[in-house]
Write a protein that holds these residues in place. Structure first.
Motif, short mmCIF file in Angstrom:
data_model
loop_
_atom_site.label_atom_id
_atom_site.label_comp_id
_atom_site.label_asym_id
_atom_site.label_seq_id
_atom_site.Cartn_x
_atom_site.Cartn_y
_atom_site.Cartn_z
N GLY A 186 0.81 -1.22 0.00
CA GLY A 186 0.00 0.00 0.00
C GLY A 186 0.83 1.26 0.00
O GLY A 186 0.56 2.21 -0.75
N LYS A 187 1.88 1.28 0.82
CA LYS A 187 2.77 2.44 0.88
C LYS A 187 3.48 2.65 -0.45
O LYS A 187 3.67 3.78 -0.91
CB LYS A 187 3.79 2.26 2.01
N MET A 188 3.90 1.55 -1.06
CA MET A 188 4.61 1.62 -2.33
C MET A 188 3.73 2.22 -3.43
O MET A 188 4.15 3.10 -4.18
CB MET A 188 5.08 0.22 -2.73
N ILE A 189 2.47 1.74 -3.48
CA ILE A 189 1.54 2.24 -4.50
C ILE A 189 1.20 3.70 -4.24
O ILE A 189 1.13 4.51 -5.17
CB ILE A 189 0.25 1.39 -4.50
N PHE A 190 0.99 4.05 -2.98
CA PHE A 190 0.67 5.44 -2.64
C PHE A 190 1.82 6.37 -3.02
O PHE A 190 1.60 7.46 -3.54
CB PHE A 190 0.37 5.56 -1.15
#
Length: 376
Positions: A339-343
């Motif tokens: 999730g952090k990577m995509i955000f």
């Protein structure tokens, strides 16, 4: 009894101002090149021919360097063992073939009518005089690329040439729809096939036929990307190139590709390298196949330029989320990481969009007025 001295502690390198100082110290040569480029842009702003070629050379390197993550990133990552010049000659030959076809078929237009409509009009007219902001737009892209931001080249460069805001909004809407479609398609492919992929891709050994398939898929992807994003480089040049201009255009980018492969993608390649097992040639092939299907679809439904970066981020984002949800591992650590990577990737892309609109407004008074009227 003497007190023990306090244990030495290093400075917190996560602080923003320390990161900026580190970057300036480590990237002195790069910053020097950017500063010289900005000075040259200021000097040649009033000279149409010099400004045109200067902007083109900036755009050629900046566009190829930034967009390597989407069109060539998985190809570079999964072929680390191959010699760089072999990869370069393969990709370079495809590039020369694609742009040569467009140049012959469309009477000097190398962009497959992304910049020049069949009736001879253009939503991105070739300027009579180049503004300072048009020339430095590729330098801004180069800086963002160096910071490992996968921003949209289409937004950042084409926006400053748009005749009005419709040239920007049409690209935004087509790109947004591309991102959503890519995310959903990639999620479905990887979520429902995860167990099959994990079972048959578990071994690091694979049949040699996978290499041939991957090179075919990657070559097709690269060719379609050139049809879509070649406009981002050619926008500085006349909408119809003569033979001399075409030779400079083609050989400059061909040489830039050689440098890109020699550097193995440079800084921006880390955006691809950090993704789950993307160095596996089978996983890379599946990513590229999903990507090229969407690009071909978007290529033929409209000649409006589109941010292929956003489509690529949708492909990678859907894949990472699908894998994190399909895994049987306990805990939420890997899901939070995905999730952090995509955000982060999406946030960087949005930063690029806002910078693009700012540059377009600075370069074009009519766009400034339309934005002002829309807000107030």
């Amino acid at each position: 009894m003497a007190k023990k001295g306090k244990k030495f502690q290093r400075s917190d390198r996560s602080r923003p101002y320390l990161n900026i100082l580190d970057f300036m110290v480590q990237e002195k040569a790069f910053l020097a090149i950017v500063i010289v480029g900005i000075i040259m842009a200021g000097i040649f702003t009033g000279n149409k021919t010099a400004a045109m070629w200067l902007g083109f050379f900036f755009a050629a390197y900046a566009t190829v360097a930034n967009d390597s993550i989407q069109s060539l990133g998985t190809f570079i990552e999964s072929n680390k063992a191959k010699r760089w010049w072999i990869l370069w000659l393969y990709v370079g030959a495809i590039f020369l073939g694609v742009v040569s076809f467009s140049w012959f078929y469309f009477d000097g237009d190398v962009t497959f009518q992304r910049l020049l409509k069949p009736d001879g009009t253009s939503p991105y007219p070739h300027p009579e005089t180049f503004s300072f902001f048009q020339i430095i737009a590729p330098l801004v892209l180069l800086i963002l690329t160096r910071l490992k931001m996968p921003v949209s080249t289409t937004f950042l460069i084409l926006s400053v040439f748009s005749a009005d805001t419709s040239g920007i909004t049409s690209v935004v809407w087509k790109s947004w729809s591309g991102y959503i479609m890519a995310f959903i398609l990639s999620f479905l492919v990887w979520y429902f096939s995860y167990n099959f992929i994990r079972k048959y891709f578990k071994s690091r050994k694979f049949n040699n036929s996978w290499t041939a398939v991957q090179w075919l898929v990657s070559g097709t992807l690269w060719g379609v990307w050139v049809m879509q994003d070649g406009a981002n480089i050619a926008v500085f040049l006349p909408r119809s190139l003569d033979a001399f201009q075409f030779i400079i255009f083609a050989l400059t980018i061909f040489g830039g590709l050689g440098l890109l492969f020699y550097l193995r993608g440079d800084k921006i390649q880390e955006v691809v390298s950090e993704k789950s097992r993307i160095s596996d040639i089978r996983a890379a092939t599946l990513v590229d196949l999903t990507y090229v299907i969407l690009l071909i679809y978007k290529l033929f439904i409209s000649t409006v330029p589109m941010s292929t970066t956003w489509v690529f981020l949708g492909i990678i984002g859907g894949r990472e989320i699908a894998i994190s949800l399909a895994r049987n591992k306990k805990g939420k650590k890997h899901r939070k990481k995905a999730g952090k990577m995509i955000f982060k990737d999406f946030a960087y892309a949005m930063i690029g969009l806002f910078v693009s609109v700012g540059l377009a407004a600075a370069a074009n008074k009519s766009i400034r007025d339309q934005i002002f009227d829309a807000i107030f």
